[in-house]
Design an enzyme around this catalytic site. Structure first.
Site, short mmCIF file in Angstrom:
data_model
loop_
_atom_site.label_atom_id
_atom_site.label_comp_id
_atom_site.label_asym_id
_atom_site.label_seq_id
_atom_site.Cartn_x
_atom_site.Cartn_y
_atom_site.Cartn_z
N TYR A 458 0.84 -1.20 0.00
CA TYR A 458 0.00 0.00 0.00
C TYR A 458 0.87 1.25 0.00
O TYR A 458 0.97 1.95 -0.97
CB TYR A 458 -0.96 -0.02 1.20
CG TYR A 458 -1.96 1.10 1.17
CD1 TYR A 458 -3.08 1.01 0.36
CD2 TYR A 458 -1.81 2.26 1.94
CE1 TYR A 458 -4.02 2.04 0.30
CE2 TYR A 458 -2.73 3.28 1.89
CZ TYR A 458 -3.83 3.18 1.08
OH TYR A 458 -4.75 4.20 1.03
N SER A 538 -6.45 0.82 -4.47
CA SER A 538 -6.60 2.24 -4.18
C SER A 538 -5.22 2.92 -4.31
O SER A 538 -4.63 2.89 -5.38
CB SER A 538 -7.21 2.42 -2.78
OG SER A 538 -7.65 3.73 -2.60
N ASP A 621 -17.56 3.64 -8.40
CA ASP A 621 -16.63 3.98 -7.33
C ASP A 621 -16.57 5.49 -7.23
O ASP A 621 -16.10 6.17 -8.15
CB ASP A 621 -15.25 3.40 -7.66
CG ASP A 621 -14.24 3.57 -6.52
OD1 ASP A 621 -14.48 4.42 -5.64
OD2 ASP A 621 -13.23 2.86 -6.52
N HIS A 656 -16.01 1.47 -4.10
CA HIS A 656 -14.59 1.34 -3.80
C HIS A 656 -14.28 0.07 -2.99
O HIS A 656 -13.13 -0.33 -2.88
CB HIS A 656 -14.13 2.57 -3.02
CG HIS A 656 -12.64 2.76 -3.01
ND1 HIS A 656 -11.90 2.90 -4.16
CD2 HIS A 656 -11.76 2.83 -1.99
CE1 HIS A 656 -10.62 3.04 -3.84
NE2 HIS A 656 -10.51 3.00 -2.54
#
Length: 692
Positions: A458, A538, A621, A656
């Site tokens: 991430y 993301s 999203d 999302h």
């Protein structure tokens, strides 16, 4: 592999000028996800992706096995209010967990709210909830198709039915009850134009007060700052109910202002902290003495006391000083500070008295993390859910009077977790930084460089990746796969300095860290390039997109999930402007140069061979708008210089990821694992490769 014939994507002559640099954006029209031409493009791309995935023999096998793995009873967050216990449960394959109310922890309880009854396909989800202090009323927020937009309702806990109250156009905020239960504070935006509800930038959030049994049109405006349209608000009530505390943010950074208002009189808001130089989270109070978690002069976090009668920094009192580990959060339960620390990216839990004196540690079952922690200041007990890679989410109760830990509920799975182990390793990044990574695999795994390996990351927004339990990963482990989680700069694993080292002009550090982890796995003979897949969602999708464009030859396959991929225009949609403290903005000439250097969309090169790539997104999203994925897929398909597939899977009636139904989770996971199995040439009938 045979070279695919991709759907035709119309190219337009769209150019934008960035500080004298002319940039082409040929697929700008894909930003309108509801336009007929875009809908036709979505249908064509999904048809191609489905046809490719359907040809993979293991796909249906994976779907069946994932359904078996998910089909186990589990217990979620548990808390006590007004002499009753409230608990989320899922019988196994329910699309959404159900909220129960119980007289005692031992009884079966009764259903208070079942989101599964609100839609036939499970796409209406319970996304936020708050109980009045006496446990009489439940304010709950529903979201449809994964949207961030929430509709608030109020349920009478005694009668098990809803009041007529209904609140629309709320986003990114809780319901904060007055102590007398007469109403609550919430945040909202103005109603957007219907055509722009999923894409328009979200500015001018406001705080309103809703009194029970009234219309939203009659709600009281409590706070709005049209002079600062980018400000966003979060509300809390002080322990005795006298003060309304407001956290003010203008970004996703852990830096905020603090306003408060005395509810016993008609006083105006007072700015206790009136700058964005540091972060402050309200923990509790004793009269005018307010307790805050902060990173002010403490990048790894500390706990301080501020007397609002003497608010100058010279009078602040240090209660829990900054230590070697990052102090992630503090709660007050049973007049005790409950502190969660991050030690090399896994949790430890410590108790302190209200003077900040150490009481004792609470032992955790293994290297892992706390998923939720619930308890009030006057409670004698708290509940927490602990999990790790090979430890499913289990509910524990801590009794403060007895200092006793009790396991309340642990799921029973059709899976032998005892044959797997988790180790922690450290890779060395390009600049010499030590980067942690967790490695999960069978205990008897061979280190011969031939193990299918999934590397996940991430690296952003001060978010720490800690050991967690994901049902879908069990299938990968069962197939003999290795799962690796990398703790990259940009996250919060080591406090604010670690976060800032992966932001704006330092964002390349995040990609370098991830690449170093991949090289470490190859060097340690855990895997090799043809067997190495990478995945992130993301901001993690940005990570994967950047690594695809920077080091395609290092990778065997990639899954780019709901990624931020157009770094020049991200800030123009929904809440994107708030991300500028991590990314910077193309509106700034120097930051534009940095963004352009790594923006995945703008660094795809025609004729270059990219690894097999599956892009996953949702058509509605409204956090990371799907245009990022649409334009990236179209550009990558046109640029691909070899036969490796570039597919995009576009989930309809989804967002999302928040509140995604179990059925859709299983279907998407089966497709991702099937894609990886094909790309890495994983033979599913051979079983795991061991030292036997």
């Amino acid at each position: 592999m045979t070279k695919l014939q991709y759907p035709t994507t119309r190219s337009v002559e769209q150019f934008d000028d960035y500080h004298g640099t002319r940039m082409r954006d040929p697929y700008r029209w894909l930003e309108d996800s509801d336009a007929p031409e875009t809908r036709a493009w979505i249908a064509a791309q999904n048809e191609l992706t489905t046809s490719c995935l359907e040809r993979i023999p293991a796909r249906e096998q994976f779907r069946r096995r994932l359904s078996e793995l998910w089909d186990h009873a589990r217990v979620g967050a548990t808390w006590q209010r007004g002499g009753r216990y409230f608990q989320f449960r899922n019988s196994g394959l329910q699309n959404q967990s159900v909220l129960y109310v119980m007289r005692t922890l031992d009884d079966d309880g009764e259903v208070l709210l079942d989101p599964n009854a609100l839609s036939s396909d499970g796409t209406v989800a319970l996304t936020n909830w708050s109980l009045s202090r006496d446990g009489r009323f439940l304010a709950y927020a529903l979201s449809s198709s994964g949207s961030d937009w929430q509709t608030w309702r109020v349920r009478d806990v005694h009668m098990r039915d809803d009041l007529p109250d209904r609140i629309e156009w709320s986003k990114f905020g809780p319901a904060t009850w007055l102590h007398d239960g007469s109403g609550f504070y919430y945040t909202r935006f103005d109603e957007p134009e219907p055509s722009a509800a999923y894409t328009a930038a979200n500015f001018n959030q406001k705080i309103c007060f809703h009194r029970l049994d009234s219309e939203q049109a009659d709600d009281t405006l409590v706070l709005a700052r049209s002079d600062h349209p980018d400000w966003r608000f979060g509300t809390q009530i002080s322990d005795e109910g006298r003060y309304l505390i407001v956290h003010v943010r203008n970004s996703t950074a852990r830096r905020n202002r603090i306003f408060f208002k005395d509810l016993t009189c008609s006083a105006e808001f007072v700015a206790l902290i009136d700058n964005f130089e540091a972060g402050y989270d309200f923990v509790g109070n004793d009269g005018t003495c307010f307790y805050f978690w902060t990173n002010h002069d403490a990048p790894r976090g500390a706990l301080i006391a501020i007397d609002i009668a003497q608010p100058d920094a010279a009078h602040w009192q240090m209660l829990i000083a900054e230590g070697d580990d990052a102090l992630e959060a503090v709660s007050v339960v049973h007049d005790t500070f409950v502190a969660l620390y991050l030690h090399d990216a896994h949790h430890r839990m410590t108790l302190f008295d209200l003077n900040g004196q150490f009481v004792h540690d609470i032992a955790l079952p293994t290297l892992g993390s706390i998923l939720s922690l619930d308890g009030e200041r006057d409670d004698h007990e708290m509940f927490y859910i602990f999990h790790s890679f090979a430890h499913p989410p289990s509910l524990y109760r801590f009794d403060f009077t007895q200092r006793a830990i009790n396991l309340i509920a642990a799921p029973e799975l059709d899976f032998d977790l005892s044959v797997y182990e988790t180790t922690q390793a450290f890779a060395t990044s390009k600049d010499g930084t030590r980067v942690p990574l967790f490695v999960v695999h069978r205990k008897d795994l061979q280190r011969d460089g031939e193990n299918p390996t999934l590397l996940y990351g991430y690296g952003g927004f001060n978010i720490a990746l800690t050991p967690n339990f994901i049902v879908n990963r069990l299938l990968w482990l069962e197939l003999g796969g290795v799962f690796v989680m990398a703790n990259l700069r940009g996250g919060g694993e080591y406090g604010e300095a670690w976060h800032e080292a992966g932001t704006i002009h330092h964002k390349q550090n995040v990609f370098d860290d991830f690449i170093a982890c991949a090289e470490h796995l190859i060097r340690e003979r855990i895997t090799t390039t043809p067997k190495l897949a990478i995945q992130g969602g993301s901001n993690g999708g940005l990570l994967i997109g950047a690594c695809i464009t920077q080091r395609p030859e290092l990778l065997g396959a990639a899954n780019v999930a709901v990624g931020v991929l157009d770094m020049l225009r991200y800030h123009q949609f929904t809440v994107g402007a708030a991300w500028a403290t991590d990314y910077g903005s193309a509106d700034d000439p120097e930051q534009f140069k940095t963004l352009l250097a790594y923006s995945p969309l703008h660094n795809l090169r025609a004729g270059r061979c990219y690894p097999p790539t599956l892009i996953t997104t949702s058509d509605h999203d409204d956090r990371v708008v799907p245009a990022h994925s649409f334009k990236f897929a179209a550009t990558m398909q046109a640029a691909q210089g070899c036969d490796n597939p570039v597919l995009i899977r576009i989930q309809t009636k989804a967002g999302h990821g928040m509140g995604k139904p179990t059925k859709i989770i299983i279907e998407e996971a089966a497709d991702v694992w099937a894609f990886f199995a094909e790309a890495l040439q994983l033979t599913t009938d051979d079983g795991p490769r061991t030292t036997e």
